[in-house]
Write a protein that holds these residues in place. Sequence first.
Motif, PDB file in Angstrom:
ATOM      1  N   UNK A   1       0.790  -1.110  -0.122  1.00  0.00           N
ATOM      2  CA  UNK A   1      -0.069  -0.643   0.081  1.00  0.00           C
ATOM      3  C   UNK A   1       1.303   1.625  -0.053  1.00  0.00           C
ATOM      4  N   UNK A   2       0.656   2.216  -0.637  1.00  0.00           N
ATOM      5  CA  UNK A   2       0.603   3.491  -0.566  1.00  0.00           C
ATOM      6  C   UNK A   2       0.085   4.912  -0.279  1.00  0.00           C
ATOM      7  N   UNK A   3       0.193   5.306   0.796  1.00  0.00           N
ATOM      8  CA  UNK A   3      -0.917   6.164   0.968  1.00  0.00           C
ATOM      9  C   UNK A   3      -0.182   7.958   1.346  1.00  0.00           C
ATOM     10  N   UNK A   4      -1.529   9.172   1.043  1.00  0.00           N
ATOM     11  CA  UNK A   4      -0.912   9.912   1.276  1.00  0.00           C
ATOM     12  C   UNK A   4      -2.403  10.690   2.039  1.00  0.00           C
ATOM     13  N   UNK A   5      -1.767  11.591   2.281  1.00  0.00           N
ATOM     14  CA  UNK A   5      -2.831  11.988   3.239  1.00  0.00           C
ATOM     15  C   UNK A   5      -1.937  13.663   2.757  1.00  0.00           C
ATOM     16  N   UNK A   6      -2.829  14.822   2.191  1.00  0.00           N
ATOM     17  CA  UNK A   6      -2.639  15.101   1.912  1.00  0.00           C
ATOM     18  C   UNK A   6      -3.233  16.861   2.175  1.00  0.00           C
ATOM     19  N   UNK A   7      -3.161  18.439   1.933  1.00  0.00           N
ATOM     20  CA  UNK A   7      -4.224  19.413   2.140  1.00  0.00           C
ATOM     21  C   UNK A   7      -4.110  20.518   1.357  1.00  0.00           C
ATOM     22  N   UNK A   8      -5.327  21.186   1.255  1.00  0.00           N
ATOM     23  CA  UNK A   8      -5.449  21.866   0.307  1.00  0.00           C
ATOM     24  C   UNK A   8      -4.452  23.241   0.166  1.00  0.00           C
ATOM     25  N   UNK A   9      -3.691  23.945   0.022  1.00  0.00           N
ATOM     26  CA  UNK A   9      -2.414  24.983  -0.563  1.00  0.00           C
ATOM     27  C   UNK A   9      -3.310  26.112  -0.737  1.00  0.00           C
ATOM     28  N   UNK A  10      -3.275  27.562  -0.183  1.00  0.00           N
ATOM     29  CA  UNK A  10      -3.549  28.588   0.674  1.00  0.00           C
ATOM     30  C   UNK A  10      -3.239  29.215  -1.158  1.00  0.00           C
TER      31      UNK A  10
END
Length: 245
Positions: A236-245
């Motif tokens: 498994x490969x997983x990412x947690x990302x945030x929408x940049x301002x």
Amino acid sequence: MSHKGFNAYNQEQFFTNYFKRRERSDSPNNAIEGPMIFEMLGDITGNSILDLGCGDGSFGKDLIQNGATEYIGVEGSEKMVEAAKANLKTLNGKVIMDTMESYPYPDKAYDIVTSRFAIHYVSDINQLFDSIHNSLKDNGKFIFSVQHPLTTSSFLSKQSGEKRENWIVDNYFLDGEREEPWIDHIVVKFHRTIEQYFTALRDNGFTILELREGNPKRQHFSSEEEFKRRQRIPVVLAFACEKSK
């Protein structure tokens, strides 16, 4: 005959056998990927969530029961949509029959977008990531998992059977279509490197908060033998990302 994307799940035998495999307590979905995704999500109380490639909706059911106030699942397989509607019929969840590529993403509509083991069926992740970015509220999160690129680079090792004891890694930097023998069918997936996922996310306006490779934890396995086998290579490969301002 090979199947692309959700089409394999519309085959009755494949659909039935898939759930037999997934429902095993020590399957990668249950013993590795599932616990990891919930750790990465954290507290979802009050959040609106879009789930791409939602499958049978069991994940959506869990999200609603854990505090999500709105859940929308997008799924291309007719059989999966039918199962998802049954799972969510008494809950505040909605399932839309569509693909994640063609779904009309509304602007700034969701707190979280998720996708579990589905984006490796998509040929153009740049277009997809751009659509997801636009659909997130400010500071919204994008959390997803895919089959690990070390296992999608080559499927030659599957010639020894489904339960592999050795894995061939080959043509790693040659991205594109791969045909995987899986559950007595041939399923088309798209191989790309970890770097390509990272770059596509960054180029489409995301800040990467976390990258996980599904390090197995003993408490999630009923079998010591299977736990040790899963320590040999990441699946498994997983990412947690945030929408940049």
